[in-house]
Design a protein around this motif. Structure first.
Motif, PDB file in Angstrom:
ATOM      1  N   ARG A 160       0.843  -1.201   0.000  1.00  0.00           N
ATOM      2  CA  ARG A 160       0.000   0.000   0.000  1.00  0.00           C
ATOM      3  C   ARG A 160       0.877   1.248   0.000  1.00  0.00           C
ATOM      4  N   CYS A 161       0.293   2.349  -0.469  1.00  0.00           N
ATOM      5  CA  CYS A 161       0.978   3.644  -0.339  1.00  0.00           C
ATOM      6  C   CYS A 161       1.068   4.007   1.134  1.00  0.00           C
ATOM      7  N   MET A 162       1.994   4.883   1.453  1.00  0.00           N
ATOM      8  CA  MET A 162       2.038   5.405   2.820  1.00  0.00           C
ATOM      9  C   MET A 162       0.792   6.257   3.047  1.00  0.00           C
ATOM     10  N   PRO A 163       0.391   6.414   4.307  1.00  0.00           N
ATOM     11  CA  PRO A 163      -0.810   7.216   4.579  1.00  0.00           C
ATOM     12  C   PRO A 163      -0.697   8.611   3.958  1.00  0.00           C
ATOM     13  N   ALA A 164      -1.808   9.070   3.402  1.00  0.00           N
ATOM     14  CA  ALA A 164      -1.850  10.412   2.807  1.00  0.00           C
ATOM     15  C   ALA A 164      -2.971  11.195   3.498  1.00  0.00           C
ATOM     16  N   THR A 165      -2.863  12.511   3.456  1.00  0.00           N
ATOM     17  CA  THR A 165      -3.937  13.329   4.054  1.00  0.00           C
ATOM     18  C   THR A 165      -4.482  14.287   3.009  1.00  0.00           C
ATOM     19  N   MET A 166      -5.723  14.677   3.199  1.00  0.00           N
ATOM     20  CA  MET A 166      -6.329  15.613   2.246  1.00  0.00           C
ATOM     21  C   MET A 166      -7.055  16.726   2.969  1.00  0.00           C
ATOM     22  N   GLU A 167      -7.081  17.863   2.275  1.00  0.00           N
ATOM     23  CA  GLU A 167      -7.811  19.024   2.782  1.00  0.00           C
ATOM     24  C   GLU A 167      -8.807  19.374   1.667  1.00  0.00           C
ATOM     25  N   ILE A 168     -10.082  19.465   2.030  1.00  0.00           N
ATOM     26  CA  ILE A 168     -11.099  19.688   0.992  1.00  0.00           C
ATOM     27  C   ILE A 168     -11.151  21.167   0.621  1.00  0.00           C
ATOM     28  N   VAL A 169     -11.104  21.438  -0.679  1.00  0.00           N
ATOM     29  CA  VAL A 169     -11.288  22.811  -1.164  1.00  0.00           C
ATOM     30  C   VAL A 169     -12.747  22.969  -1.597  1.00  0.00           C
ATOM     31  N   ASP A 170     -13.204  22.071  -2.462  1.00  0.00           N
ATOM     32  CA  ASP A 170     -14.631  21.948  -2.780  1.00  0.00           C
ATOM     33  C   ASP A 170     -14.862  20.515  -3.234  1.00  0.00           C
ATOM     34  N   ASP A 171     -16.026  20.178  -3.760  1.00  0.00           N
ATOM     35  CA  ASP A 171     -16.292  18.741  -3.970  1.00  0.00           C
ATOM     36  C   ASP A 171     -15.473  18.111  -5.100  1.00  0.00           C
ATOM     37  N   HIS A 172     -14.801  18.929  -5.937  1.00  0.00           N
ATOM     38  CA  HIS A 172     -13.926  18.361  -6.971  1.00  0.00           C
ATOM     39  C   HIS A 172     -12.450  18.728  -6.769  1.00  0.00           C
ATOM     40  N   ASN A 173     -12.151  19.466  -5.732  1.00  0.00           N
ATOM     41  CA  ASN A 173     -10.764  19.948  -5.545  1.00  0.00           C
ATOM     42  C   ASN A 173     -10.282  19.699  -4.119  1.00  0.00           C
ATOM     43  N   ILE A 174      -9.070  19.130  -4.033  1.00  0.00           N
ATOM     44  CA  ILE A 174      -8.478  18.925  -2.702  1.00  0.00           C
ATOM     45  C   ILE A 174      -6.994  19.304  -2.732  1.00  0.00           C
ATOM     46  N   ASN A 175      -6.438  19.510  -1.543  1.00  0.00           N
ATOM     47  CA  ASN A 175      -4.985  19.575  -1.395  1.00  0.00           C
ATOM     48  C   ASN A 175      -4.559  18.250  -0.778  1.00  0.00           C
ATOM     49  N   LEU A 176      -3.701  17.556  -1.464  1.00  0.00           N
ATOM     50  CA  LEU A 176      -3.307  16.211  -1.037  1.00  0.00           C
ATOM     51  C   LEU A 176      -1.856  16.226  -0.590  1.00  0.00           C
ATOM     52  N   THR A 177      -1.585  15.644   0.584  1.00  0.00           N
ATOM     53  CA  THR A 177      -0.197  15.535   1.062  1.00  0.00           C
ATOM     54  C   THR A 177       0.230  14.073   1.013  1.00  0.00           C
ATOM     55  N   ILE A 178       1.311  13.824   0.283  1.00  0.00           N
ATOM     56  CA  ILE A 178       1.856  12.455   0.232  1.00  0.00           C
ATOM     57  C   ILE A 178       3.342  12.499   0.583  1.00  0.00           C
ATOM     58  N   ALA A 179       3.835  11.354   1.054  1.00  0.00           N
ATOM     59  CA  ALA A 179       5.248  11.322   1.463  1.00  0.00           C
ATOM     60  C   ALA A 179       6.127  10.674   0.405  1.00  0.00           C
ATOM     61  N   GLU A 180       5.509   9.923  -0.505  1.00  0.00           N
ATOM     62  CA  GLU A 180       6.342   9.198  -1.482  1.00  0.00           C
ATOM     63  C   GLU A 180       6.314   9.895  -2.839  1.00  0.00           C
ATOM     64  N   GLY A 181       7.005   9.296  -3.797  1.00  0.00           N
ATOM     65  CA  GLY A 181       7.001   9.843  -5.153  1.00  0.00           C
ATOM     66  C   GLY A 181       7.019   8.710  -6.162  1.00  0.00           C
ATOM     67  N   LYS A 182       6.046   7.795  -6.023  1.00  0.00           N
ATOM     68  CA  LYS A 182       5.996   6.689  -6.992  1.00  0.00           C
ATOM     69  C   LYS A 182       5.580   7.228  -8.352  1.00  0.00           C
TER      70      LYS A 182
END
Ligand code: URA
Length: 231
Positions: A160-182
Protein backbone atom coordinates in the motif's frame (compact mmCIF):
# COMPACT_ATOMS: atom_id res chain seq x y z
CA UNK A 1 35.67 14.24 -7.00
CA UNK A 2 36.33 16.70 -9.84
CA UNK A 3 39.24 17.10 -12.25
CA UNK A 4 41.51 19.95 -11.13
CA UNK A 5 40.89 22.09 -14.24
CA UNK A 6 37.12 21.66 -13.87
CA UNK A 7 37.29 22.34 -10.14
CA UNK A 8 39.10 25.63 -10.86
CA UNK A 9 36.67 26.67 -13.61
CA UNK A 10 33.69 25.84 -11.37
CA UNK A 11 35.05 27.83 -8.46
CA UNK A 12 36.36 30.88 -10.36
CA UNK A 13 35.70 32.93 -13.50
CA UNK A 14 38.48 31.08 -15.31
CA UNK A 15 37.73 28.85 -18.28
CA UNK A 16 39.13 25.34 -18.31
CA UNK A 17 41.74 26.46 -20.85
CA UNK A 18 42.81 29.29 -18.50
CA UNK A 19 42.89 26.82 -15.63
CA UNK A 20 45.13 24.48 -17.60
CA UNK A 21 47.45 27.40 -18.43
CA UNK A 22 47.68 28.33 -14.73
CA UNK A 23 48.53 24.73 -13.86
CA UNK A 24 51.20 24.64 -16.58
CA UNK A 25 52.65 27.90 -15.22
CA UNK A 26 53.11 26.20 -11.84
CA UNK A 27 50.98 28.65 -9.86
CA UNK A 28 48.35 26.13 -8.73
CA UNK A 29 48.98 24.15 -5.54
CA UNK A 30 47.05 21.32 -3.96
CA UNK A 31 47.65 21.02 -0.22
CA UNK A 32 50.80 23.13 -0.63
CA UNK A 33 52.28 20.95 -3.43
CA UNK A 34 52.61 22.47 -6.91
CA UNK A 35 50.10 20.77 -9.22
CA UNK A 36 51.07 19.70 -12.72
CA UNK A 37 48.25 17.47 -13.92
CA UNK A 38 44.94 19.15 -14.94
CA UNK A 39 43.21 15.74 -14.79
CA UNK A 40 44.14 15.12 -11.15
CA UNK A 41 41.01 14.40 -9.11
CA UNK A 42 40.23 16.81 -6.27
CA UNK A 43 38.12 15.91 -3.26
CA UNK A 44 36.20 18.28 -1.01
CA UNK A 45 38.76 18.18 1.78
CA UNK A 46 41.70 19.33 -0.37
CA UNK A 47 42.95 22.91 -0.40
CA UNK A 48 43.50 24.36 -3.87
CA UNK A 49 45.37 27.65 -4.21
CA UNK A 50 46.19 29.87 -7.19
CA UNK A 51 49.17 32.18 -6.67
CA UNK A 52 48.88 31.48 -2.94
CA UNK A 53 45.16 32.26 -2.49
CA UNK A 54 42.75 29.50 -1.66
CA UNK A 55 39.92 29.33 -4.15
CA UNK A 56 36.55 28.69 -2.66
CA UNK A 57 35.19 25.25 -3.24
CA UNK A 58 32.84 25.06 -6.19
CA UNK A 59 29.56 26.00 -4.62
CA UNK A 60 26.46 23.97 -5.29
CA UNK A 61 23.42 25.44 -7.01
CA UNK A 62 19.78 25.03 -6.02
CA UNK A 63 16.73 26.40 -7.85
CA UNK A 64 12.95 26.29 -7.84
CA UNK A 65 11.18 26.43 -11.20
CA UNK A 66 7.47 26.99 -11.76
CA UNK A 67 6.98 24.17 -14.24
CA UNK A 68 4.41 24.89 -16.94
CA UNK A 69 2.38 22.13 -18.60
CA UNK A 70 3.98 20.73 -21.78
CA UNK A 71 7.49 20.70 -20.31
CA UNK A 72 9.20 17.44 -19.36
CA UNK A 73 11.18 16.78 -16.18
CA UNK A 74 13.96 14.82 -17.84
CA UNK A 75 17.28 16.31 -18.84
CA UNK A 76 17.04 15.33 -22.55
CA UNK A 77 14.01 14.85 -24.79
CA UNK A 78 13.76 14.95 -28.57
CA UNK A 79 10.12 16.03 -28.72
CA UNK A 80 9.31 18.35 -25.82
CA UNK A 81 11.07 21.24 -24.09
CA UNK A 82 12.83 20.17 -20.90
CA UNK A 83 12.69 22.02 -17.58
CA UNK A 84 16.44 22.63 -17.78
CA UNK A 85 16.04 24.23 -21.25
CA UNK A 86 13.96 26.98 -19.56
CA UNK A 87 16.97 27.95 -17.43
CA UNK A 88 19.83 30.26 -18.36
CA UNK A 89 22.60 28.73 -16.30
CA UNK A 90 26.23 27.87 -17.00
CA UNK A 91 27.07 24.18 -16.91
CA UNK A 92 23.42 23.29 -17.24
CA UNK A 93 24.47 19.73 -18.13
CA UNK A 94 25.36 19.30 -14.42
CA UNK A 95 21.85 20.17 -13.23
CA UNK A 96 19.55 17.40 -12.03
CA UNK A 97 15.82 17.45 -11.38
CA UNK A 98 14.97 16.50 -7.81
CA UNK A 99 11.59 14.77 -8.01
CA UNK A 100 9.94 14.68 -11.42
CA UNK A 101 6.53 15.91 -12.48
CA UNK A 102 4.49 14.54 -15.39
CA UNK A 103 4.38 16.57 -18.60
CA UNK A 104 0.86 17.84 -17.79
CA UNK A 105 1.57 18.54 -14.09
CA UNK A 106 2.43 22.13 -13.16
CA UNK A 107 4.13 23.70 -10.18
CA UNK A 108 7.16 23.35 -7.95
CA UNK A 109 10.18 21.65 -9.50
CA UNK A 110 13.48 21.61 -7.61
CA UNK A 111 16.70 21.58 -9.60
CA UNK A 112 20.25 21.24 -8.30
CA UNK A 113 23.77 20.07 -9.09
CA UNK A 114 24.11 18.66 -5.56
CA UNK A 115 23.59 14.92 -5.93
CA UNK A 116 23.51 14.31 -2.17
CA UNK A 117 20.84 16.95 -1.61
CA UNK A 118 18.81 15.47 -4.48
CA UNK A 119 19.13 12.04 -2.89
CA UNK A 120 18.04 13.31 0.53
CA UNK A 121 14.95 14.80 -1.07
CA UNK A 122 13.95 11.93 -3.29
CA UNK A 123 15.14 8.72 -1.64
CA UNK A 124 12.18 6.46 -0.76
CA UNK A 125 13.26 6.63 2.88
CA UNK A 126 13.32 10.44 2.90
CA UNK A 127 9.67 10.68 3.92
CA UNK A 128 9.52 14.20 2.51
CA UNK A 129 5.97 15.61 2.30
CA UNK A 130 4.76 16.91 -1.04
CA UNK A 131 1.52 18.86 -1.38
CA UNK A 132 -0.52 18.85 -4.58
CA UNK A 133 -3.63 20.73 -5.64
CA UNK A 134 -5.71 18.02 -7.23
CA UNK A 135 -8.76 18.61 -9.43
CA UNK A 136 -10.90 15.50 -9.83
CA UNK A 137 -13.40 14.51 -12.52
CA UNK A 138 -15.85 12.99 -10.01
CA UNK A 139 -16.92 14.58 -6.75
CA UNK A 140 -14.98 13.35 -3.71
CA UNK A 141 -16.83 11.06 -1.30
CA UNK A 142 -16.89 11.06 2.49
CA UNK A 143 -14.77 7.86 2.48
CA UNK A 144 -11.75 9.47 0.85
CA UNK A 145 -9.99 10.76 4.00
CA UNK A 146 -10.06 7.31 5.62
CA UNK A 147 -9.09 5.47 2.41
CA UNK A 148 -6.13 7.81 1.96
CA UNK A 149 -5.13 7.49 5.62
CA UNK A 150 -5.22 3.67 5.35
CA UNK A 151 -2.87 3.78 2.34
CA UNK A 152 -4.24 3.28 -1.18
CA UNK A 153 -3.33 0.06 -3.00
CA UNK A 154 -2.03 1.01 -6.45
CA UNK A 155 -2.45 -1.33 -9.39
CA UNK A 156 0.71 -3.32 -10.02
CA UNK A 157 2.23 -2.61 -6.56
CA UNK A 158 2.84 -5.12 -3.76
CA UNK A 159 2.51 -2.67 -0.89
CA UNK A 160 0.00 0.00 0.00
CA UNK A 161 0.98 3.64 -0.34
CA UNK A 162 2.04 5.41 2.82
CA UNK A 163 -0.81 7.22 4.58
CA UNK A 164 -1.85 10.41 2.81
CA UNK A 165 -3.94 13.33 4.05
CA UNK A 166 -6.33 15.61 2.25
CA UNK A 167 -7.81 19.02 2.78
CA UNK A 168 -11.10 19.69 0.99
CA UNK A 169 -11.29 22.81 -1.16
CA UNK A 170 -14.63 21.95 -2.78
CA UNK A 171 -16.29 18.74 -3.97
CA UNK A 172 -13.93 18.36 -6.97
CA UNK A 173 -10.76 19.95 -5.54
CA UNK A 174 -8.48 18.92 -2.70
CA UNK A 175 -4.98 19.58 -1.40
CA UNK A 176 -3.31 16.21 -1.04
CA UNK A 177 -0.20 15.53 1.06
CA UNK A 178 1.86 12.45 0.23
CA UNK A 179 5.25 11.32 1.46
CA UNK A 180 6.34 9.20 -1.48
CA UNK A 181 7.00 9.84 -5.15
CA UNK A 182 6.00 6.69 -6.99
CA UNK A 183 5.55 6.84 -10.77
CA UNK A 184 2.30 8.76 -11.57
CA UNK A 185 1.45 8.30 -7.90
CA UNK A 186 -1.38 10.81 -7.47
CA UNK A 187 -3.09 9.86 -10.74
CA UNK A 188 -2.85 6.17 -9.85
CA UNK A 189 -4.13 6.78 -6.31
CA UNK A 190 -7.31 8.39 -7.59
CA UNK A 191 -7.69 5.82 -10.38
CA UNK A 192 -7.62 3.18 -7.61
CA UNK A 193 -10.46 5.08 -5.90
CA UNK A 194 -12.48 5.06 -9.15
CA UNK A 195 -11.83 8.73 -9.90
CA UNK A 196 -9.71 10.61 -12.44
CA UNK A 197 -7.25 13.48 -11.99
CA UNK A 198 -8.16 16.40 -14.28
CA UNK A 199 -5.31 18.66 -13.22
CA UNK A 200 -2.40 18.45 -10.83
CA UNK A 201 -0.25 21.24 -9.41
CA UNK A 202 2.52 20.75 -6.83
CA UNK A 203 3.02 23.70 -4.52
CA UNK A 204 5.12 22.40 -1.64
CA UNK A 205 8.00 19.95 -1.13
CA UNK A 206 9.28 19.55 2.45
CA UNK A 207 9.57 23.10 3.77
CA UNK A 208 9.86 24.66 0.29
CA UNK A 209 6.78 26.44 -1.08
CA UNK A 210 6.41 27.52 -4.72
CA UNK A 211 7.11 31.27 -4.79
CA UNK A 212 3.86 33.01 -5.82
CA UNK A 213 5.98 35.63 -7.64
CA UNK A 214 7.15 33.03 -10.16
CA UNK A 215 5.06 32.83 -13.32
CA UNK A 216 4.95 29.47 -15.16
CA UNK A 217 8.36 28.97 -16.79
CA UNK A 218 10.19 31.29 -14.35
CA UNK A 219 12.72 30.18 -11.77
CA UNK A 220 14.87 31.53 -8.97
CA UNK A 221 17.71 30.29 -6.74
CA UNK A 222 16.63 28.77 -3.44
CA UNK A 223 17.45 30.76 -0.31
CA UNK A 224 19.96 29.28 2.14
CA UNK A 225 17.06 28.52 4.49
CA UNK A 226 15.16 26.66 1.79
CA UNK A 227 18.24 24.60 0.96
CA UNK A 228 18.84 23.83 4.64
CA UNK A 229 15.22 22.81 5.15
CA UNK A 230 16.02 19.55 3.34
CA UNK A 231 18.08 17.84 6.02
N1 URA B 1 1.76 12.20 -9.18
C1 URA B 1 1.38 12.11 -10.48
O1 URA B 1 0.54 11.31 -10.83
N2 URA B 1 1.96 12.95 -11.34
C2 URA B 1 2.87 13.88 -11.01
O2 URA B 1 3.36 14.63 -11.86
C3 URA B 1 3.26 13.96 -9.65
C4 URA B 1 2.68 13.10 -8.76
Amino acid sequence: MLRLDKYISNATDLSRTDAKRMIKNGVVCIDNEVASNPAQKISDDQDVTIEGSTISKASKRYFMLHKPAGVVSVTKDNHNPTAISLMYEHRSDELQIAGRLDIDTTGLLLITDDGQWNHRLTSPRADCAKIYQVELAEAITSEYPQLLADGVMLEGEKHRCMPATMEIVDDHNINLTIAEGKYHQVKRMFAALGNHVVSLHRFKVGGIVLDPELQPGEYRPLTALEVASIL
